[in-house]
Design an enzyme around this catalytic site. Sequence first.
Site, PDB file in Angstrom:
ATOM      1  N   ASP A 163     -75.859  32.662  17.261  1.00  0.00           N
ATOM      2  CA  ASP A 163     -74.971  33.763  17.621  1.00  0.00           C
ATOM      3  C   ASP A 163     -73.543  33.234  17.688  1.00  0.00           C
ATOM      4  O   ASP A 163     -73.268  32.105  17.277  1.00  0.00           O
ATOM      5  CB  ASP A 163     -75.406  34.406  18.941  1.00  0.00           C
ATOM      6  CG  ASP A 163     -75.414  33.409  20.103  1.00  0.00           C
ATOM      7  OD1 ASP A 163     -74.846  32.308  19.966  1.00  0.00           O
ATOM      8  OD2 ASP A 163     -75.986  33.734  21.161  1.00  0.00           O
ATOM      9  N   ARG A 192     -78.968  20.890   9.694  1.00  0.00           N
ATOM     10  CA  ARG A 192     -78.326  19.579   9.535  1.00  0.00           C
ATOM     11  C   ARG A 192     -78.790  18.905   8.251  1.00  0.00           C
ATOM     12  O   ARG A 192     -77.987  18.338   7.504  1.00  0.00           O
ATOM     13  CB  ARG A 192     -78.646  18.697  10.737  1.00  0.00           C
ATOM     14  CG  ARG A 192     -77.874  17.386  10.756  1.00  0.00           C
ATOM     15  CD  ARG A 192     -77.849  16.799  12.149  1.00  0.00           C
ATOM     16  NE  ARG A 192     -77.074  15.574  12.160  1.00  0.00           N
ATOM     17  CZ  ARG A 192     -77.597  14.363  12.319  1.00  0.00           C
ATOM     18  NH1 ARG A 192     -78.901  14.220  12.484  1.00  0.00           N
ATOM     19  NH2 ARG A 192     -76.832  13.296  12.325  1.00  0.00           N
ATOM     20  N   ASN A 203     -77.459   9.516   8.436  1.00  0.00           N
ATOM     21  CA  ASN A 203     -78.699  10.256   8.209  1.00  0.00           C
ATOM     22  C   ASN A 203     -79.891   9.730   9.005  1.00  0.00           C
ATOM     23  O   ASN A 203     -80.989  10.295   8.918  1.00  0.00           O
ATOM     24  CB  ASN A 203     -79.056  10.232   6.715  1.00  0.00           C
ATOM     25  CG  ASN A 203     -78.117  11.082   5.887  1.00  0.00           C
ATOM     26  OD1 ASN A 203     -77.507  12.021   6.399  1.00  0.00           O
ATOM     27  ND2 ASN A 203     -77.979  10.756   4.615  1.00  0.00           N
ATOM     28  N   ASP A 215     -79.540  19.032  -4.090  1.00  0.00           N
ATOM     29  CA  ASP A 215     -80.586  18.589  -5.012  1.00  0.00           C
ATOM     30  C   ASP A 215     -81.757  17.913  -4.317  1.00  0.00           C
ATOM     31  O   ASP A 215     -82.589  17.274  -4.971  1.00  0.00           O
ATOM     32  CB  ASP A 215     -80.001  17.631  -6.058  1.00  0.00           C
ATOM     33  CG  ASP A 215     -79.450  16.344  -5.443  1.00  0.00           C
ATOM     34  OD1 ASP A 215     -79.414  16.250  -4.192  1.00  0.00           O
ATOM     35  OD2 ASP A 215     -79.066  15.440  -6.206  1.00  0.00           O
ATOM     36  N   HIS A 238     -73.257  24.888  14.591  1.00  0.00           N
ATOM     37  CA  HIS A 238     -73.268  24.169  15.867  1.00  0.00           C
ATOM     38  C   HIS A 238     -73.630  25.091  17.031  1.00  0.00           C
ATOM     39  O   HIS A 238     -73.669  24.650  18.177  1.00  0.00           O
ATOM     40  CB  HIS A 238     -71.911  23.518  16.115  1.00  0.00           C
ATOM     41  CG  HIS A 238     -71.627  22.377  15.183  1.00  0.00           C
ATOM     42  ND1 HIS A 238     -70.441  21.688  15.178  1.00  0.00           N
ATOM     43  CD2 HIS A 238     -72.395  21.796  14.219  1.00  0.00           C
ATOM     44  CE1 HIS A 238     -70.475  20.741  14.255  1.00  0.00           C
ATOM     45  NE2 HIS A 238     -71.648  20.787  13.661  1.00  0.00           N
TER      46      HIS A 238
END
Length: 331
Positions: free
Chosen positions: A255, A68, A97, A80, A193
Site C-alpha cells: 500500500d 527483491r 545477492n 533473464d 519497500h
Amino acid sequence: MSRTLATTLALTCIFGTLAGPCSGATGGALQVGFYRGKCHSVDVEAIVGGVIRAWFSRDSTIAAALLRMQFHDCFVNGWDASILLDGKSTEKTAVPNLSVRGYEIIDAAKAIVETICPGVVSCADIIVMATRDAVALSGGVRYIVQSGRRDGTVSLAENVNLPAPSISVSDSIKAFSKKGLDSTDMVYLLGSHTVGVAHCSLFQDRLYNFQNTGKPDPTMDSTLLNTLKTRCPQNSTADKPVNLDQNPLSSMTVDNSYYRQIILHRGILQIDQELALDPLTNLTVAAIAKGLDFSTRFGQAMVKLGAVEVLAGAQGEIRRSCRAINTPLKN
C-alpha cells in the site's frame, strides 16, 4: 512446497486439461497470454499462482523476497533469470545477492510446469508471474503480466553492480534511466519497500556517523532514531532486520504507507528518505502519500520493468532447471 503437494497439483492439471501438443516459447515480443495453447490447454499462470498461494499461506514474507529477486535480476543483464543460476562465480554469489531468497519457490513452480509440458515455460516468466501473485496476496492489485521471455545463459558475479542504499536521488534516476525507466517509474518501483526489511548494516551510518560527521542523519525522526539505535547498537555484530515500512499495521501490506512514513522522516534507507526530500521526486511522493492510486500504478511500473532488456524469440533458451543452463555453464 512439499513434493506431495507439487505432484498433486501437477497431476490435477495434467488429467484435467490435456489437449493438444506443447510448443516452446519461441515467439517474438512479449505479450499477454503468451502461453495460451502452448501447454496443452493448461493455464500456466494459474499453475504458478497455485504454488504461490500455497507458499504464501505458510510464509507471507515471500512477496518482499520475490520483489527483491526480481529487481536484482533485472538490473544485471536485464530480465533473464540469470540470478537463479548456481555456480562458484554466478550472480547469486555476489555480496549484494547473498541475502536474496525465494529460489526454492521458483523451483517448485518450475517443477510442476516441467511435469506438464517440459521445455516450454521460461524461468524468467515464472519469476514475473510469481511476484505478481505474491504482490496481489499482500494487498496489491493483481496486475496483468506479459510473457514470452527466455532465459539467459550468462551469470557472473563481477557483473553485479546494483544501486547502493545510500545512492542519491539524481544518481538513482540515472541508474533507472539506463533501463528505460523514468523518475516516476523509479518512485513507484521503490514503493516495493512497502514490504520487506533492511538489515542494520545497510543504514547504521545514518544512526551514528552520517557522511562522516560523527553524528546521526539530521533528517531522521528522533523517535525513530532512538528506536533504531536500540535495535542496532553501534558495536554489535548482530545484523538485525528492520521493517522498511515503519507503520506496524501495514509493514506486510502493499500500500502507500511507505510514502506516508518517509514524508514523516521515518525512512530507513537513505534513498528512501531522500525520495521525500529531493525536489526531483518529492511532489510525486506527496501525491502518492495523499491517496494517488499506488497499487494500480505500481503494477504498471512493474510491467514496464518486466520488459527491460528481455530475451525473446530465438535468444537465450528455456531452461529445464532454473538453476542450470541446458549446456555446461561457462564462468
